[in-house]
Design a protein around this motif. Structure first.
Motif, PDB file in Angstrom:
ATOM      1  N   ARG A 238       0.585  -1.480   0.027  1.00  0.00           N
ATOM      2  CA  ARG A 238      -0.103  -0.071   0.186  1.00  0.00           C
ATOM      3  C   ARG A 238       0.962   1.125   0.088  1.00  0.00           C
ATOM      4  O   ARG A 238       0.643   2.250  -0.622  1.00  0.00           O
ATOM      5  N   GLN A 239       1.705   0.973   1.185  1.00  0.00           N
ATOM      6  CA  GLN A 239       2.796   2.230   0.891  1.00  0.00           C
ATOM      7  C   GLN A 239       3.982   2.748   0.296  1.00  0.00           C
ATOM      8  O   GLN A 239       3.495   3.506  -0.776  1.00  0.00           O
ATOM      9  N   PHE A 240       3.809   1.985  -0.697  1.00  0.00           N
ATOM     10  CA  PHE A 240       5.113   1.828  -2.302  1.00  0.00           C
ATOM     11  C   PHE A 240       4.129   2.471  -3.366  1.00  0.00           C
ATOM     12  O   PHE A 240       3.582   3.180  -4.082  1.00  0.00           O
ATOM     13  N   SER A 241       2.733   1.190  -3.266  1.00  0.00           N
ATOM     14  CA  SER A 241       1.375   2.313  -4.805  1.00  0.00           C
ATOM     15  C   SER A 241       1.456   3.856  -3.777  1.00  0.00           C
ATOM     16  O   SER A 241       1.333   4.160  -5.269  1.00  0.00           O
ATOM     17  N   ALA A 242       0.977   3.555  -2.795  1.00  0.00           N
ATOM     18  CA  ALA A 242       0.618   5.114  -3.387  1.00  0.00           C
ATOM     19  C   ALA A 242       1.817   6.122  -2.948  1.00  0.00           C
ATOM     20  O   ALA A 242       1.251   7.220  -4.057  1.00  0.00           O
ATOM     21  N   LEU A 243       2.807   6.006  -2.787  1.00  0.00           N
ATOM     22  CA  LEU A 243       4.041   6.890  -3.834  1.00  0.00           C
ATOM     23  C   LEU A 243       3.700   6.869  -4.901  1.00  0.00           C
ATOM     24  O   LEU A 243       4.086   7.700  -5.475  1.00  0.00           O
ATOM     25  N   ALA A 244       4.028   5.810  -5.409  1.00  0.00           N
ATOM     26  CA  ALA A 244       4.302   5.537  -6.936  1.00  0.00           C
ATOM     27  C   ALA A 244       2.898   6.439  -7.358  1.00  0.00           C
ATOM     28  O   ALA A 244       3.546   6.966  -8.844  1.00  0.00           O
ATOM     29  N   VAL A 245       2.047   6.290  -7.124  1.00  0.00           N
ATOM     30  CA  VAL A 245       1.201   6.857  -7.315  1.00  0.00           C
ATOM     31  C   VAL A 245       0.693   8.055  -7.708  1.00  0.00           C
ATOM     32  O   VAL A 245       1.002   9.346  -8.174  1.00  0.00           O
ATOM     33  N   ALA A 246       1.300   8.941  -6.080  1.00  0.00           N
ATOM     34  CA  ALA A 246       1.566   9.984  -6.048  1.00  0.00           C
ATOM     35  C   ALA A 246       2.345  10.933  -7.657  1.00  0.00           C
ATOM     36  O   ALA A 246       2.752  11.979  -7.430  1.00  0.00           O
ATOM     37  N   ALA A 247       3.889  10.213  -7.666  1.00  0.00           N
ATOM     38  CA  ALA A 247       5.177  10.809  -8.087  1.00  0.00           C
ATOM     39  C   ALA A 247       4.347  10.559  -9.062  1.00  0.00           C
ATOM     40  O   ALA A 247       4.892  11.693 -10.170  1.00  0.00           O
ATOM     41  N   GLY A 248       3.829   9.264 -10.041  1.00  0.00           N
ATOM     42  CA  GLY A 248       3.237  10.061 -11.585  1.00  0.00           C
ATOM     43  C   GLY A 248       2.430  11.799 -11.336  1.00  0.00           C
ATOM     44  O   GLY A 248       2.451  12.092 -12.281  1.00  0.00           O
ATOM     45  N   ALA A 249       1.016  10.805 -10.321  1.00  0.00           N
ATOM     46  CA  ALA A 249       0.430  12.698 -10.728  1.00  0.00           C
ATOM     47  C   ALA A 249       2.013  13.914 -10.510  1.00  0.00           C
ATOM     48  O   ALA A 249       0.896  14.601 -10.887  1.00  0.00           O
ATOM     49  N   TYR A 250       2.206  13.695  -9.787  1.00  0.00           N
ATOM     50  CA  TYR A 250       3.370  15.144  -9.668  1.00  0.00           C
ATOM     51  C   TYR A 250       4.050  15.614 -11.033  1.00  0.00           C
ATOM     52  O   TYR A 250       3.784  16.956 -11.464  1.00  0.00           O
ATOM     53  N   MET A 251       4.290  14.294 -11.811  1.00  0.00           N
ATOM     54  CA  MET A 251       4.746  15.088 -12.574  1.00  0.00           C
ATOM     55  C   MET A 251       3.174  14.871 -14.306  1.00  0.00           C
ATOM     56  O   MET A 251       3.815  16.309 -15.235  1.00  0.00           O
ATOM     57  N   ILE A 252       3.376  14.059 -13.677  1.00  0.00           N
ATOM     58  CA  ILE A 252       2.564  14.616 -14.840  1.00  0.00           C
ATOM     59  C   ILE A 252       1.723  15.917 -14.500  1.00  0.00           C
ATOM     60  O   ILE A 252       1.312  16.860 -15.497  1.00  0.00           O
ATOM     61  N   VAL A 253       0.675  16.794 -13.310  1.00  0.00           N
ATOM     62  CA  VAL A 253       0.138  17.880 -13.236  1.00  0.00           C
ATOM     63  C   VAL A 253       1.644  19.303 -13.660  1.00  0.00           C
ATOM     64  O   VAL A 253       1.158  20.057 -13.851  1.00  0.00           O
ATOM     65  N   THR A 254       2.583  19.012 -13.413  1.00  0.00           N
ATOM     66  CA  THR A 254       4.147  19.742 -13.289  1.00  0.00           C
ATOM     67  C   THR A 254       4.481  20.051 -14.726  1.00  0.00           C
ATOM     68  O   THR A 254       5.458  21.016 -15.534  1.00  0.00           O
ATOM     69  N   SER A 255       4.301  18.971 -16.101  1.00  0.00           N
ATOM     70  CA  SER A 255       4.288  18.666 -17.414  1.00  0.00           C
ATOM     71  C   SER A 255       3.857  19.350 -17.887  1.00  0.00           C
ATOM     72  O   SER A 255       3.803  19.851 -19.517  1.00  0.00           O
ATOM     73  N   LEU A 256       2.102  19.516 -17.501  1.00  0.00           N
ATOM     74  CA  LEU A 256       0.605  19.903 -17.867  1.00  0.00           C
ATOM     75  C   LEU A 256       1.342  21.360 -19.502  1.00  0.00           C
ATOM     76  O   LEU A 256       1.291  20.945 -20.432  1.00  0.00           O
ATOM     77  N   VAL A 257       1.386  21.914 -18.892  1.00  0.00           N
ATOM     78  CA  VAL A 257       2.028  22.919 -19.557  1.00  0.00           C
ATOM     79  C   VAL A 257       3.497  23.369 -19.281  1.00  0.00           C
ATOM     80  O   VAL A 257       4.240  23.734 -18.803  1.00  0.00           O
ATOM     81  N   GLN A 258       3.850  23.006 -21.169  1.00  0.00           N
ATOM     82  CA  GLN A 258       5.562  23.190 -20.930  1.00  0.00           C
ATOM     83  C   GLN A 258       6.031  24.779 -20.883  1.00  0.00           C
ATOM     84  O   GLN A 258       5.741  24.891 -21.896  1.00  0.00           O
ATOM     85  N   PRO A 259       7.042  24.543 -20.705  1.00  0.00           N
ATOM     86  CA  PRO A 259       7.743  25.899 -21.246  1.00  0.00           C
ATOM     87  C   PRO A 259       7.855  26.056 -22.359  1.00  0.00           C
ATOM     88  O   PRO A 259       7.872  27.698 -22.862  1.00  0.00           O
ATOM     89  N   GLN A 260       8.128  25.608 -23.102  1.00  0.00           N
ATOM     90  CA  GLN A 260       8.225  26.173 -25.072  1.00  0.00           C
ATOM     91  C   GLN A 260       6.659  26.334 -25.342  1.00  0.00           C
ATOM     92  O   GLN A 260       6.344  27.571 -26.410  1.00  0.00           O
ATOM     93  N   ALA A 261       5.311  26.413 -24.433  1.00  0.00           N
ATOM     94  CA  ALA A 261       4.103  26.910 -24.736  1.00  0.00           C
ATOM     95  C   ALA A 261       4.799  28.699 -24.580  1.00  0.00           C
ATOM     96  O   ALA A 261       3.674  29.720 -25.503  1.00  0.00           O
ATOM     97  N   TYR A 262       5.254  29.283 -23.418  1.00  0.00           N
ATOM     98  CA  TYR A 262       5.299  30.103 -23.577  1.00  0.00           C
ATOM     99  C   TYR A 262       6.406  31.622 -24.163  1.00  0.00           C
ATOM    100  O   TYR A 262       5.843  31.930 -24.635  1.00  0.00           O
ATOM    101  N   ALA A 263       6.717  30.488 -24.958  1.00  0.00           N
ATOM    102  CA  ALA A 263       8.051  30.815 -25.345  1.00  0.00           C
ATOM    103  C   ALA A 263       7.016  31.266 -27.267  1.00  0.00           C
ATOM    104  O   ALA A 263       7.415  31.660 -27.968  1.00  0.00           O
ATOM    105  N   ASP A 264       6.343  29.923 -27.473  1.00  0.00           N
ATOM    106  CA  ASP A 264       5.400  30.624 -28.848  1.00  0.00           C
ATOM    107  C   ASP A 264       4.499  31.442 -28.735  1.00  0.00           C
ATOM    108  O   ASP A 264       3.823  31.612 -29.744  1.00  0.00           O
TER     109      ASP A 264
END
Ligand SMILES: [Fe+2]
Ligand SMILES: [Fe+2]
Length: 317
Positions: A238-264
């Motif tokens: 449970r501990q491992f799964s919860a952490l893996a999902v949270a890490a995945g969520a963090y990566m998805i949320v922080t990736s949504l708007v890429q810096p290149q979008a601001y440049a473009d």
């Protein structure tokens, strides 16, 4: 609002109009899958034929509701002309759709792998294939919409892309399905927020509407798969799964708007990134939209203390 949105079938309980999702926790995966299969047979849509892709874009229409811009409410936003804001929201939403494609590629592979050898006669297997087919059409729709709106592609950071590759070949059970659910919920909140806004390009509103409609089935399916997968699991898993999902969520949320979008969009990337990091308006939008997701993760025991740290850092709670 299009005729399809007014259709009673969208609001008849198969596809809840708000986020108070119909509870099906006592039914089990097979019964839920049977209902979802029937719903999919009645209500599936094809953006490739439904949208007239040759229509010119109205120059004053946004890519997403201005309130959903990562910079809305900042000093930078207040200094922008309306034309710059329109350009920004178009590039931001193209980036969100592209990150959506990236995750849908991961998701299709995980679902196919999970059902490689399975009970082919079961509704659960058959709905898994419907989901893969839906995601394939969604990615094509997002690709076509990005081509029309901005004519370019946004990809996750190479490190995130590599981690995604590891995730898609290793994740299974509750990690795979809670990961899928998190990505679908995040995309869903953006799209629900923009699908009825007439300041947004009409074809993008249709894209949002189609995705929200079909994803509501996927999210029900994912919730049921997670509930099944966590039954009787031990503390360590449970501990491992919860952490893996949270890490995945963090990566998805922080990736949504890429810096290149601001440049473009013609902005100073460093300033845009700095103002986005401290934009309390955007953080509040994300937080309030993730309430149901956090409640569900808590219900299935995947909101552990270490996981909470990631969700806080991503402003999801
Ligand atoms: Fe999708
Ligand atoms: Fe989905």
């Amino acid at each position: 609002m299009t005729a399809a949105m007014n259709s009673p079938s969208v609001l008849d309980g198969d596809e809840p109009a708000d986020r108070t999702v119909v509870s099906m926790r006592d039914e089990g995966s097979e019964q839920v899958s049977e209902r979802l299969l029937k719903s999919a047979a009645r209500l599936s849509r094809n953006a490739m034929t439904e949208i007239d892709w040759s229509q010119p874009m109205e120059p004053d229409k946004h890519g997403c509701s201005p309130e959903w811009s990562t910079l809305y409410g900042t000093d930078y936003w207040n200094e922008m002309t309306e034309e710059q804001r329109v350009s920004l929201t178009r590039h931001e939403f193209a980036s969100i759709m592209n990150i959506g494609i990236w995750f849908e590629m991961i998701l299709q592979e995980m679902v196919l792998r999970d059902h490689y050898v399975g009970d082919y006669h079961s509704a659960e297997y058959q709905f898994a294939l419907v989901e893969v087919a839906d995601e394939c059409r969604h990615s094509l729709m997002f690709a076509k919409a990005s081509e029309k709106m901005v004519g370019t592609s946004y990809r996750p950071h190479p490190t995130v892309a590599r981690l995604g590759k590891i995730f898609k070949v290793t994740a299974k059970n509750e990690v795979a399905y809670a990961g899928i659910l998190v990505a679908e919920e995040i995309l869903d909140v953006f799209q629900r927020g923009c699908m009825r806004d007439d300041r947004v390009l009409p074809f993008i509103r249709t894209v949002n509407e189609i995705h929200v409609l079909e994803e509501s089935r996927h999210m029900k399916y994912a919730r049921e798969e997670v509930r099944d997968a966590v039954k009787g699991i031990g503390w360590a898993r449970r501990q491992f799964s919860a952490l893996a999902v949270a890490a995945g969520a963090y990566m998805i949320v922080t990736s949504l708007v890429q810096p290149q979008a601001y440049a473009d969009a013609g902005l100073d990337v460093h300033r845009a990134m700095a103002e986005r990091r401290t934009n309390s308006h955007f953080q509040a939008m994300i937080r309030s939209s993730c309430t149901h997701l956090m409640e569900f993760l808590d219900e299935v025991g995947l909101l552990t203390k270490p996981a909470l740290r990631y969700y806080r850092r991503a402003h999801m709670i």
